[in-house]
Design a protein around this motif. Sequence first.
Motif, PDB file in Angstrom:
ATOM      1  N   PHE A 216       0.840  -1.215   0.000  1.00  0.00           N
ATOM      2  CA  PHE A 216       0.000   0.000   0.000  1.00  0.00           C
ATOM      3  C   PHE A 216       0.871   1.261   0.000  1.00  0.00           C
ATOM      4  O   PHE A 216       0.548   2.250  -0.635  1.00  0.00           O
ATOM      5  CB  PHE A 216      -0.946   0.017   1.204  1.00  0.00           C
ATOM      6  N   GLU A 217       2.004   1.198   0.706  1.00  0.00           N
ATOM      7  CA  GLU A 217       2.883   2.375   0.738  1.00  0.00           C
ATOM      8  C   GLU A 217       3.491   2.698  -0.629  1.00  0.00           C
ATOM      9  O   GLU A 217       3.877   3.825  -0.893  1.00  0.00           O
ATOM     10  CB  GLU A 217       4.008   2.157   1.746  1.00  0.00           C
ATOM     11  N   LEU A 218       3.590   1.701  -1.467  1.00  0.00           N
ATOM     12  CA  LEU A 218       4.224   1.909  -2.778  1.00  0.00           C
ATOM     13  C   LEU A 218       3.243   2.405  -3.847  1.00  0.00           C
ATOM     14  O   LEU A 218       3.648   2.808  -4.933  1.00  0.00           O
ATOM     15  CB  LEU A 218       4.839   0.588  -3.267  1.00  0.00           C
ATOM     16  N   LEU A 219       1.963   2.336  -3.529  1.00  0.00           N
ATOM     17  CA  LEU A 219       0.952   2.694  -4.541  1.00  0.00           C
ATOM     18  C   LEU A 219       0.637   4.185  -4.502  1.00  0.00           C
ATOM     19  O   LEU A 219       0.724   4.810  -3.447  1.00  0.00           O
ATOM     20  CB  LEU A 219      -0.335   1.898  -4.274  1.00  0.00           C
ATOM     21  N   PRO A 220       0.260   4.741  -5.644  1.00  0.00           N
ATOM     22  CA  PRO A 220      -0.126   6.161  -5.624  1.00  0.00           C
ATOM     23  C   PRO A 220      -1.430   6.320  -4.854  1.00  0.00           C
ATOM     24  O   PRO A 220      -2.253   5.392  -4.819  1.00  0.00           O
ATOM     25  CB  PRO A 220      -0.354   6.481  -7.105  1.00  0.00           C
ATOM     26  N   LYS A 221      -1.621   7.475  -4.241  1.00  0.00           N
ATOM     27  CA  LYS A 221      -2.834   7.701  -3.430  1.00  0.00           C
ATOM     28  C   LYS A 221      -4.086   7.681  -4.302  1.00  0.00           C
ATOM     29  O   LYS A 221      -5.115   7.155  -3.927  1.00  0.00           O
ATOM     30  CB  LYS A 221      -2.749   9.053  -2.711  1.00  0.00           C
ATOM     31  N   LYS A 222      -3.964   8.305  -5.467  1.00  0.00           N
ATOM     32  CA  LYS A 222      -5.149   8.417  -6.309  1.00  0.00           C
ATOM     33  C   LYS A 222      -5.189   7.226  -7.271  1.00  0.00           C
ATOM     34  O   LYS A 222      -4.298   7.053  -8.115  1.00  0.00           O
ATOM     35  CB  LYS A 222      -5.066   9.730  -7.107  1.00  0.00           C
ATOM     36  N   ARG A 223      -6.176   6.415  -7.100  1.00  0.00           N
ATOM     37  CA  ARG A 223      -6.319   5.240  -7.967  1.00  0.00           C
ATOM     38  C   ARG A 223      -7.704   4.656  -7.780  1.00  0.00           C
ATOM     39  O   ARG A 223      -8.411   4.983  -6.834  1.00  0.00           O
ATOM     40  CB  ARG A 223      -5.264   4.179  -7.622  1.00  0.00           C
ATOM     41  N   GLN A 224      -8.086   3.784  -8.710  1.00  0.00           N
ATOM     42  CA  GLN A 224      -9.357   3.072  -8.573  1.00  0.00           C
ATOM     43  C   GLN A 224      -9.095   1.784  -7.782  1.00  0.00           C
ATOM     44  O   GLN A 224      -8.095   1.117  -8.018  1.00  0.00           O
ATOM     45  CB  GLN A 224      -9.867   2.727  -9.980  1.00  0.00           C
ATOM     46  N   ASN A 225      -9.989   1.464  -6.855  1.00  0.00           N
ATOM     47  CA  ASN A 225      -9.819   0.255  -6.045  1.00  0.00           C
ATOM     48  C   ASN A 225     -10.997  -0.686  -6.219  1.00  0.00           C
ATOM     49  O   ASN A 225     -12.143  -0.268  -6.036  1.00  0.00           O
ATOM     50  CB  ASN A 225      -9.746   0.617  -4.556  1.00  0.00           C
ATOM     51  N   LEU A 226     -10.707  -1.922  -6.532  1.00  0.00           N
ATOM     52  CA  LEU A 226     -11.768  -2.916  -6.649  1.00  0.00           C
ATOM     53  C   LEU A 226     -11.472  -4.017  -5.632  1.00  0.00           C
ATOM     54  O   LEU A 226     -10.402  -4.627  -5.678  1.00  0.00           O
ATOM     55  CB  LEU A 226     -11.818  -3.519  -8.049  1.00  0.00           C
ATOM     56  N   LEU A 227     -12.401  -4.208  -4.736  1.00  0.00           N
ATOM     57  CA  LEU A 227     -12.151  -5.167  -3.665  1.00  0.00           C
ATOM     58  C   LEU A 227     -13.220  -6.259  -3.724  1.00  0.00           C
ATOM     59  O   LEU A 227     -14.415  -5.962  -3.654  1.00  0.00           O
ATOM     60  CB  LEU A 227     -12.250  -4.371  -2.372  1.00  0.00           C
ATOM     61  N   PHE A 228     -12.767  -7.496  -3.895  1.00  0.00           N
ATOM     62  CA  PHE A 228     -13.722  -8.600  -3.957  1.00  0.00           C
ATOM     63  C   PHE A 228     -13.442  -9.572  -2.829  1.00  0.00           C
ATOM     64  O   PHE A 228     -12.295  -9.933  -2.585  1.00  0.00           O
ATOM     65  CB  PHE A 228     -13.606  -9.346  -5.294  1.00  0.00           C
ATOM     66  N   SER A 229     -14.507  -9.961  -2.182  1.00  0.00           N
ATOM     67  CA  SER A 229     -14.322 -10.876  -1.066  1.00  0.00           C
ATOM     68  C   SER A 229     -15.513 -11.823  -1.008  1.00  0.00           C
ATOM     69  O   SER A 229     -16.639 -11.446  -1.321  1.00  0.00           O
ATOM     70  CB  SER A 229     -14.237 -10.055   0.214  1.00  0.00           C
ATOM     71  N   ALA A 230     -15.237 -13.055  -0.616  1.00  0.00           N
ATOM     72  CA  ALA A 230     -16.337 -14.025  -0.538  1.00  0.00           C
ATOM     73  C   ALA A 230     -17.199 -13.724   0.682  1.00  0.00           C
ATOM     74  O   ALA A 230     -18.394 -13.971   0.693  1.00  0.00           O
ATOM     75  CB  ALA A 230     -15.776 -15.432  -0.463  1.00  0.00           C
ATOM     76  N   THR A 231     -16.553 -13.189   1.709  1.00  0.00           N
ATOM     77  CA  THR A 231     -17.285 -12.902   2.941  1.00  0.00           C
ATOM     78  C   THR A 231     -16.973 -11.475   3.386  1.00  0.00           C
ATOM     79  O   THR A 231     -15.907 -10.955   3.096  1.00  0.00           O
ATOM     80  CB  THR A 231     -16.852 -13.874   4.058  1.00  0.00           C
ATOM     81  N   LEU A 232     -17.897 -10.889   4.092  1.00  0.00           N
ATOM     82  CA  LEU A 232     -17.664  -9.530   4.597  1.00  0.00           C
ATOM     83  C   LEU A 232     -17.214  -9.638   6.047  1.00  0.00           C
ATOM     84  O   LEU A 232     -18.009  -9.653   6.969  1.00  0.00           O
ATOM     85  CB  LEU A 232     -18.956  -8.711   4.491  1.00  0.00           C
ATOM     86  N   SER A 233     -15.913  -9.763   6.234  1.00  0.00           N
ATOM     87  CA  SER A 233     -15.387  -9.924   7.592  1.00  0.00           C
ATOM     88  C   SER A 233     -15.051  -8.542   8.159  1.00  0.00           C
ATOM     89  O   SER A 233     -15.122  -7.536   7.455  1.00  0.00           O
ATOM     90  CB  SER A 233     -14.120 -10.770   7.539  1.00  0.00           C
ATOM     91  N   ASP A 234     -14.645  -8.512   9.433  1.00  0.00           N
ATOM     92  CA  ASP A 234     -14.246  -7.233  10.034  1.00  0.00           C
ATOM     93  C   ASP A 234     -13.048  -6.640   9.290  1.00  0.00           C
ATOM     94  O   ASP A 234     -12.971  -5.440   9.080  1.00  0.00           O
ATOM     95  CB  ASP A 234     -13.891  -7.419  11.503  1.00  0.00           C
ATOM     96  N   ASP A 235     -12.130  -7.524   8.886  1.00  0.00           N
ATOM     97  CA  ASP A 235     -10.940  -7.049   8.160  1.00  0.00           C
ATOM     98  C   ASP A 235     -11.347  -6.315   6.887  1.00  0.00           C
ATOM     99  O   ASP A 235     -10.827  -5.249   6.570  1.00  0.00           O
ATOM    100  CB  ASP A 235     -10.052  -8.235   7.742  1.00  0.00           C
TER     101      ASP A 235
END
Length: 380
Positions: free
Chosen positions: A173-192
Motif C-alpha cells: 500500500f505504501e508503494l501505490l499512488p494515493k489516487k487510484r481506482q480500487n476494486l475489492l472482492f471478497s467471498a465474505t464480509l469480515s471485520d478485516d
Amino acid sequence: MTFESLGLSPALLEVLSTIKYSEPYPVQSEVIPAVMNRKDILGIAPTGSGKTAGYVLPLLMNLQEKKLSRNRHVQVLVLVPTRELAIQVNDVFKLFGAAVPGKIKILAVYGGVAVNPQMMALQGVNILIATPGRLLELEASNAVKLSGIETLVLDEADKMLNLGFQEEMNRIFELLPKKRQNLLFSATLSDDVNNINRVLLHDPVVVKIENEKDNIDLIEQTAYLVPDERKGPLLRYLIKQHSMKQVLVFASSVYSSEKVAEKLRNSGVDATAMHSKLSQKARTDAMERFRSGKLRVMVATDLISRGIDIKFLPYVINYELPRSPKDYIHRIGRTGRAESPGEAISFVSPVDEHHFRVIQKKMGKWVTLIDSKNIEFRGF
Ligand code: AMP
C-alpha cells in the motif's frame, strides 16, 4: 440484461459468444458498468459468481482508451493470495485480452518459480497479477514500478487482508499512488474487509451477490462419525462404492494429504496430493489434470480451499475437518456451483464431534451424522 447493453466492444462480445457466455451473471451486470465509470467497488461475491470476468472485461475496456505504458510502470495490479489463483486470473485476462487491440501485455508473477524470467518479462507489462511476497521481491529489485498504478484489484480480499499477509500488504500500500481506482472482492464480509473498506475505498459501489452460505443450499451434506484409523478404508469404500468420478479431498496437513493420496493409489485409485511443499510445476500439473477430468482424486490442504473454480466438481470430502467454520464453508463451496448440485461429505472423529457442532451452528445448517459402525466396509 445482455453483454451488448453493458457497452463492451464488439471484439469482446465475440469472445463472449465463442466461449458461450450467453448473458452476464448478476455480479457482472453490476460491476462492469461501475468499473467502466471508474468507480471503486466493494464486491461481496463468492468464487463461481463470475466476479473474475466482472472485473477483467471492464478493465480491458478502460485500458483500450489509455496510452499503454511500455516501461516497467504497471497500470493495473491484481493481488491474489495463491499462485493457483494468479494463474487462473491470468488465464481469464489473456483469453479476453487477446481480442483487444493495442497489445495489452498481461503477466502473472508468483513465488515458487525462478524470479529471473519474471524480471525480464515485466518490461512493458500493463496488467500484473501477483501474489504479495513475489511482488515485493520484484519491486525491491526495480523490476517493476508501482507508482503509476491506475487500478488496484484485491481478489479474495478477506484472505489478503488477514494477519498472514498484513505486513506485506502494508508495504505494498505504501508503494501505490494515493489516487487510484480500487476494486475489492471478497467471498465474505469480515471485520478485516470492513476496516479496509473504510480506509481504502472512496464512495464504492457495493455489490452483494449470494454468498457461499446461500450457495450451501445447492450442496447435499453428509457426515460420518468415524475413528481416525478407519477414515482411510471409509474413504476408499465411498469412492469405489459410489463410483465417484471426481473428488476433492481435504486433509489438514501436508503429511496427511500425501499419506491419504498414497493409500488411494495403492488401492488402485488415481490420486495426487496438492499442497504448498510441492514444486510449482507439480502444483500446476496437478491442477490441470484435475480440471480437465484426467485426475480422479485430488487430496489437498486448505491451499486450494479459496478461489479455485473447478467446473462440475461433484464431491468434496473433508477427510479432516478444518479448524475454522469459515474454511469449512469455503471448502464445501468448491462443489455445488454454477447451478450444478454437489455433495460434501465430512469425516468426524469422536474428538471432533463438538467442533463439528460449532461448524454447523455457524453455517446455520444441521448435517445428519451417520455412525460408520453401521456400515460394512472391511477390506477397503
Ligand atoms: P469466477 O467466479 O470468476 O471464478 O467464475 C466462475 C465460473 O463461471 C468460471 O468458470 C467462468 O468461466 C464462468 N462464467 C463467468 N461468467 C459467466 C457467464 N456470464 N456465463 C457463463 N459462464 C460464466
